[in-house]
Design a protein around this motif. Sequence first.
Motif, PDB file in Angstrom:
ATOM      1  N   ARG A 113       0.833  -1.209   0.000  1.00 30.70           N
ATOM      2  CA  ARG A 113       0.000   0.000   0.000  1.00 30.70           C
ATOM      3  C   ARG A 113       0.865   1.256   0.000  1.00 30.70           C
ATOM      4  N   LYS A 115       3.706   1.471  -1.440  1.00 26.37           N
ATOM      5  CA  LYS A 115       4.247   1.566  -2.799  1.00 26.37           C
ATOM      6  C   LYS A 115       3.259   2.248  -3.744  1.00 26.37           C
ATOM      7  N   LYS A 116       1.956   2.092  -3.477  1.00 30.72           N
ATOM      8  CA  LYS A 116       0.952   2.696  -4.350  1.00 30.72           C
ATOM      9  C   LYS A 116       1.012   4.218  -4.341  1.00 30.72           C
ATOM     10  N   GLY A 117       1.651   4.776  -3.316  1.00 28.01           N
ATOM     11  CA  GLY A 117       1.823   6.225  -3.273  1.00 28.01           C
ATOM     12  C   GLY A 117       2.748   6.730  -4.363  1.00 28.01           C
ATOM     13  N   TYR A 118       3.589   5.841  -4.910  1.00 28.95           N
ATOM     14  CA  TYR A 118       4.435   6.182  -6.054  1.00 28.95           C
ATOM     15  C   TYR A 118       3.702   5.713  -7.304  1.00 28.95           C
ATOM     16  N   ASP A 119       3.422   6.597  -8.181  1.00 29.24           N
ATOM     17  CA  ASP A 119       2.423   6.377  -9.227  1.00 29.24           C
ATOM     18  C   ASP A 119       2.645   5.120 -10.060  1.00 29.24           C
ATOM     19  N   THR A 120       3.747   5.020 -10.762  1.00 26.14           N
ATOM     20  CA  THR A 120       3.914   3.933 -11.742  1.00 26.14           C
ATOM     21  C   THR A 120       5.252   3.222 -11.552  1.00 26.14           C
TER      22      THR A 120
END
Length: 423
Positions: A113, A115-120
């Motif tokens: 979760r 990691k999802k803060g970094y877009d792609t």
Amino acid sequence: MILCTSTRGGESHVPNADRYRRKLAFPPCTIHGGDGRKLASFSVTNDRHGADTLIRRMLDTAAEVGCQTLRIGMEATSNLGWHLAHYLKDQLAPYEPNVQAQVYVLNARKVARFKKGYDTLPKTDRIDAWVIADHLRFGRLPHDMNEVVQYQALQRLTRTRFHLIHSIKREKAYFLNQVFLKFSGMRIDNPFSDTFGATSLAVIQELDPERIAEMPMEKLIEFLQEKGKKRFANPQEIAELLKKLARSSYRLDKAMSDPVNISLSVTLSVIKNMEAEVKKLDRQIDKIMKGFQQTLTSVKGIGAVYAAGILAEIGDISRFDDHNALAKFAGLVWNKYQSGDFEAEDTERVMTGNKYLRYYLVEAADKVRKYDSEYEAFYHKKFNEVTKHQHKRALVLTARKLVRLVFMLLKTKKLYTPPERRN
């Protein structure tokens, strides 16, 4: 501050065996500074030599940049990272106070979760190690690893017991499916309170619908009395119901008869063997529990086994600020949905948390409610509030109430006083 991360010590489930061996042998590592700057990136083998290399690289890097604090993070991957985490903790301890090392075993779901803060970001082991390092840098971390081996030793037994109990449930479900083939009426409407009781199993294994239908009533009653050791108050009634079920049951083809009987016999043998192993585990758990100072067993209904399961998963109670934090750890919390003046009443339980602790809490709550009037009243109150899933809902809510008591008993080490004796 130096941030050293390893994505994992191996993976708990990888379909391809070669990929599994590669993951197990070469966990990627990365070393970052407190400002996020990458200082080193490499791979080591997941053994003592690889761990020694990792320690050397961390200490050398810390000396180069003049750092005295090491934060080491890795994802929790069942038992495959256990040795690495404990070895690093033990081997770096002699370097204190010159170098302070903190080892964090992070929940893989929380890392994902974050990691999802970094877009792609792509999915590679190197990127995953970088994400863990950034997670360490941002903070909001769990307590660093400070586990007592005695708790983990107990945990091996209680988790093995958990595994066996669930395996027994699966085997029993499979057994009951086979029963339908042989005696469909008895599978649908069993005259015995326990399908796996001695008399019920004797009927399933030794008789079949055709034979029961043809047996004289006296012979069938005699059979039931012999197998039930004359404990039935009304064997005539049971015999009549069995004959009725036998007449309404499907008849099994003779070519299927022997295979079904053998399947039933083998499955039942597996069940009995696993139940014997559970009893062996229970004796060993009871033996180990005598070395722990705890007051959980002062609550009637919480025996040594349930107390052990709870204690092994909680460990040091000082890790939790209050009973709410403990309930969240166990996954006994419910979502909230509120917007403006609206607040939803029907909310679902959060599907996270320690499943082992939750299992032992729920099982203990089911026992406690049968002996303690306060918990019995609470259970019935929650049971009567709804019309669907009454028992399941009431039991889980009773387990949440039990969390408060467990927290206080472990925190204060005082004996429990039942409601009848409080006045």
